[in-house]
Design a protein around this motif. Structure first.
Motif, PDB file in Angstrom:
ATOM      1  N   VAL A 230      50.015  73.446  27.519  1.00 24.50           N
ATOM      2  CA  VAL A 230      50.108  71.978  27.484  1.00 24.50           C
ATOM      3  C   VAL A 230      49.213  71.425  26.381  1.00 24.50           C
ATOM      4  O   VAL A 230      49.611  70.534  25.617  1.00 24.50           O
ATOM      5  CB  VAL A 230      49.730  71.391  28.853  1.00 24.50           C
ATOM      6  N   PHE A 231      47.984  71.964  26.313  1.00 25.19           N
ATOM      7  CA  PHE A 231      47.045  71.473  25.307  1.00 25.19           C
ATOM      8  C   PHE A 231      47.552  71.745  23.895  1.00 25.19           C
ATOM      9  O   PHE A 231      47.500  70.870  23.019  1.00 25.19           O
ATOM     10  CB  PHE A 231      45.685  72.141  25.518  1.00 25.19           C
ATOM     11  N   THR A 232      48.044  72.985  23.688  1.00 25.58           N
ATOM     12  CA  THR A 232      48.543  73.334  22.349  1.00 25.58           C
ATOM     13  C   THR A 232      49.742  72.476  21.966  1.00 25.58           C
ATOM     14  O   THR A 232      49.826  71.973  20.833  1.00 25.58           O
ATOM     15  CB  THR A 232      48.928  74.817  22.314  1.00 25.58           C
ATOM     16  N   THR A 233      50.656  72.309  22.924  1.00 25.83           N
ATOM     17  CA  THR A 233      51.823  71.460  22.640  1.00 25.83           C
ATOM     18  C   THR A 233      51.393  70.024  22.357  1.00 25.83           C
ATOM     19  O   THR A 233      51.879  69.395  21.410  1.00 25.83           O
ATOM     20  CB  THR A 233      52.784  71.486  23.841  1.00 25.83           C
ATOM     21  N   GLY A 234      50.462  69.535  23.201  1.00 24.89           N
ATOM     22  CA  GLY A 234      49.973  68.171  22.976  1.00 24.89           C
ATOM     23  C   GLY A 234      49.278  68.029  21.637  1.00 24.89           C
ATOM     24  O   GLY A 234      49.474  67.036  20.927  1.00 24.89           O
ATOM     25  N   MET A 235      48.460  69.040  21.296  1.00 23.92           N
ATOM     26  CA  MET A 235      47.766  68.990  20.003  1.00 23.92           C
ATOM     27  C   MET A 235      48.764  69.031  18.856  1.00 23.92           C
ATOM     28  O   MET A 235      48.615  68.310  17.859  1.00 23.92           O
ATOM     29  CB  MET A 235      46.789  70.158  19.897  1.00 23.92           C
ATOM     30  N   PHE A 236      49.794  69.890  18.992  1.00 19.01           N
ATOM     31  CA  PHE A 236      50.799  69.980  17.929  1.00 19.01           C
ATOM     32  C   PHE A 236      51.512  68.642  17.746  1.00 19.01           C
ATOM     33  O   PHE A 236      51.656  68.147  16.625  1.00 19.01           O
ATOM     34  CB  PHE A 236      51.797  71.078  18.270  1.00 19.01           C
ATOM     35  N   LEU A 237      51.939  68.061  18.881  1.00 22.14           N
ATOM     36  CA  LEU A 237      52.623  66.774  18.792  1.00 22.14           C
ATOM     37  C   LEU A 237      51.682  65.693  18.281  1.00 22.14           C
ATOM     38  O   LEU A 237      52.078  64.839  17.467  1.00 22.14           O
ATOM     39  CB  LEU A 237      53.171  66.386  20.172  1.00 22.14           C
ATOM     40  N   ASN A 238      50.424  65.744  18.767  1.00 16.87           N
ATOM     41  CA  ASN A 238      49.463  64.729  18.340  1.00 16.87           C
ATOM     42  C   ASN A 238      49.183  64.837  16.848  1.00 16.87           C
ATOM     43  O   ASN A 238      49.139  63.830  16.129  1.00 16.87           O
ATOM     44  CB  ASN A 238      48.172  64.892  19.148  1.00 16.87           C
ATOM     45  N   ILE A 239      48.981  66.093  16.386  1.00 18.41           N
ATOM     46  CA  ILE A 239      48.713  66.288  14.955  1.00 18.41           C
ATOM     47  C   ILE A 239      49.921  65.873  14.125  1.00 18.41           C
ATOM     48  O   ILE A 239      49.781  65.221  13.071  1.00 18.41           O
ATOM     49  CB  ILE A 239      48.346  67.756  14.689  1.00 18.41           C
ATOM     50  N   ARG A 240      51.116  66.234  14.619  1.00 17.41           N
ATOM     51  CA  ARG A 240      52.323  65.872  13.882  1.00 17.41           C
ATOM     52  C   ARG A 240      52.477  64.359  13.801  1.00 17.41           C
ATOM     53  O   ARG A 240      52.736  63.805  12.717  1.00 17.41           O
ATOM     54  CB  ARG A 240      53.545  66.490  14.565  1.00 17.41           C
ATOM     55  N   GLU A 241      52.301  63.693  14.960  1.00 20.09           N
ATOM     56  CA  GLU A 241      52.413  62.232  14.961  1.00 20.09           C
ATOM     57  C   GLU A 241      51.317  61.603  14.113  1.00 20.09           C
ATOM     58  O   GLU A 241      51.548  60.606  13.420  1.00 20.09           O
ATOM     59  CB  GLU A 241      52.338  61.710  16.399  1.00 20.09           C
TER      60      GLU A 241
END
Length: 474
Positions: A230-241
């Motif tokens: 969850v954290f990695t996915t959230g970080m990926f989406l957060n970094i992408r956004e």
């Protein structure tokens, strides 16, 4: 108290991304925790039932074994006992000898107590023979002799207590089956130690705890893996956004800066080509009128002087908005003109140093560095109280570096000598250099301030030949 509460509120306040992550992970953590509690509880209950069943089965097997041993012993002396009178001492002696000889296993034997508590037979612990043991208890306070006699009087049964093991001398749990010879007032029995049973039960419990512990580790590992996912996915989406937002913000900022420069250029041209020319025409007309009036034009002279100052101010404003030398000759001559004008206007000793690298900077970098220098000199004039200013523009392997130093009183910060970016002018400088992908460093102390603006190599143009009338510039 209010300040402390405010700091505490700032510490516990969370960003939007942190709130989303918390909302995504909190139900997962709670669910896993509840599953862990249920699984652990059910596993322990099931294992305890199985262990208790195993213990009961093993002990029942031991009890049946004891009963068989005592039946065999009774068969050996039943004829002697059946023919003897209650006071037949020879028969009693014969039976005690037979029982003393009946040893089995490493610790198995038969014992006899009379109803008065005297020991008659104890082949593996002979120190008991011939002594009265009424009131004997084990280390836990469990009655031994009196309870065995009571069971024998009532027809026979089982009793459990701690007793020294003949082979080791250590106190171990023992199960005894005792029966009564009522004619002779004897309690006869045998026992077996169940330390092996207790060890098996303890090993089973330890195995259950180990399995529960392993299951706990598996659950924790799965939970951590899920949280990391969850954290990695959230970080990926957060970094992408964030990257998309930063790119959009950068494009927007660049459009604003370009619009500002275009507007500055337009206003500068209007001032220079429109208002300035109009003021010059008015001045010529006034000078012509003064020549015709002769000595009576004193007041007119003052008006002409004021108009001349207004013309100079309009030209200065036009030059500050968009200096023509920046477009015509490059950054070096533009900064030289800027420092000369600053020194002339303020009386501050100003020095400019540059290394020629032939218009290697693109237009965005030239404008940004010029505006940074312009803003820095404005801050020095208004706030620093400096008597000496040094500005340098140089190229190096990483790009171009603009460095401005003064000997003023420095900037007032909570921590002296700290690098920081504060104030509207500083923020404008920071935004401009960030648009270029460069860095802005500010170091200030009581002895002065140093501003360094570095432009990366991406804004350096490839060398190209210049015509004869192109001057060397930065």
């Amino acid at each position: 108290m209010t300040g402390f509460l405010a700091r505490l509120r700032d510490m516990v306040s969370m960003s939007y991304g942190q709130k989303v992550f918390l909302l995504a992970t909190l139900p997962l953590v709670v669910a896993v925790f509840l599953i862990f509690l249920v699984v652990t509880s059910q596993s322990r209950q099931l294992a305890e039932r199985e262990i208790q069943a195993l213990e009961t089965q093993l002990i029942e097997t031991k009890r049946a074994e004891l009963k068989n041993y005592l039946s065999i012993a009774r068969t050996a002396f039943v004829n002697t006992y059946g023919r003897a009178a209650p006071d037949d001492e020879d028969a009693k002696l014969s039976v005690t000898r037979e029982l003393a000889a009946m040893l089995y296993g490493q610790d198995g034997y038969f014992f006899v107590f009379d109803y008065d508590g005297n020991n008659l037979v104890a082949p593996r612990q002979t120190y008991l023979i011939g002594k009265n043991w009424s009131g004997l208890e084990d280390l836990n306070g469990t009655p031994i002799t009196d309870e065995l006699i009571r069971i024998a009087r009532t027809g026979g049964g089982y009793h459990s207590f701690d007793w020294p093991k003949p082979s080791t001398g250590a106190n171990e749990r023992m199960i005894v089956y005792v029966n009564g010879l009522q004619d002779w007032r004897w309690a006869i029995g045998t026992g077996v130690f169940i330390d092996d049973v207790l060890e098996n039960v303890a090993a089973a419990r330890a195995d259950v705890e180990a399995r529960i512990t392993r299951t706990s580790y598996y659950i924790v590992a799965i939970t951590v893996a899920a949280l990391m996912g969850v954290f990695t996915t959230g970080m990926f989406l957060n970094i992408r956004e964030r990257r998309l937002a930063d790119a959009k913000l950068k494009d927007l900022t660049q459009r604003i800066i370009d619009t500002q420069e275009e507007e500055r250029g337009r206003v500068a041209r209007e001032l220079h080509d429109g208002i300035s020319q109009m003021l010059v025409g008015v001045r010529y007309a006034l000078e012509l009128a003064r020549r015709k009036m002769g000595e009576n034009g004193v007041i007119l002279n003052k008006g002409i002087d004021g108009l001349g100052q207004a013309i100079q101010e309009v030209r200065r404003i036009s030059r500050d908005l968009r200096p023509g030398v920046l477009d015509d000759l490059g950054l070096g001559p533009a900064l030289q003109a800027l420092t000369d004008d600053f020194s002339k206007r303020t009386g501050t000793e100003t020095e400019f140093e540059t290394v020629v690298f032939r218009n290697r900077l693109d237009e965005e970098a030239r404008i940004a560095l010029y505006r940074i220098a312009q803003e820095a000199l404005t801050n020095i004039e208004r706030h620093a109280g400096a008597t000496r200013v040094h500005m340098s523009l140089k190229g190096h392997r990483k790009g171009a570096l603009l460095r401005i130093t003064d000997n003023g009183k420095g900037m007032t910060w909570p921590q002296p000598n700290r690098r920081a970016i504060s104030g509207l002018g500083m923020r404008n400088m920071q935004e401009r250099i960030e648009q270029l992908g460069g860095t802005l460093r500010v170091l200030s102390s009581n002895s002065g301030t140093v501003i360094e603006a570095e432009v990366p190599l991406t804004h350096m143009l490839s060398p190209q030949k210049k015509t004869q009338d192109t001057k060397e510039s930065a």
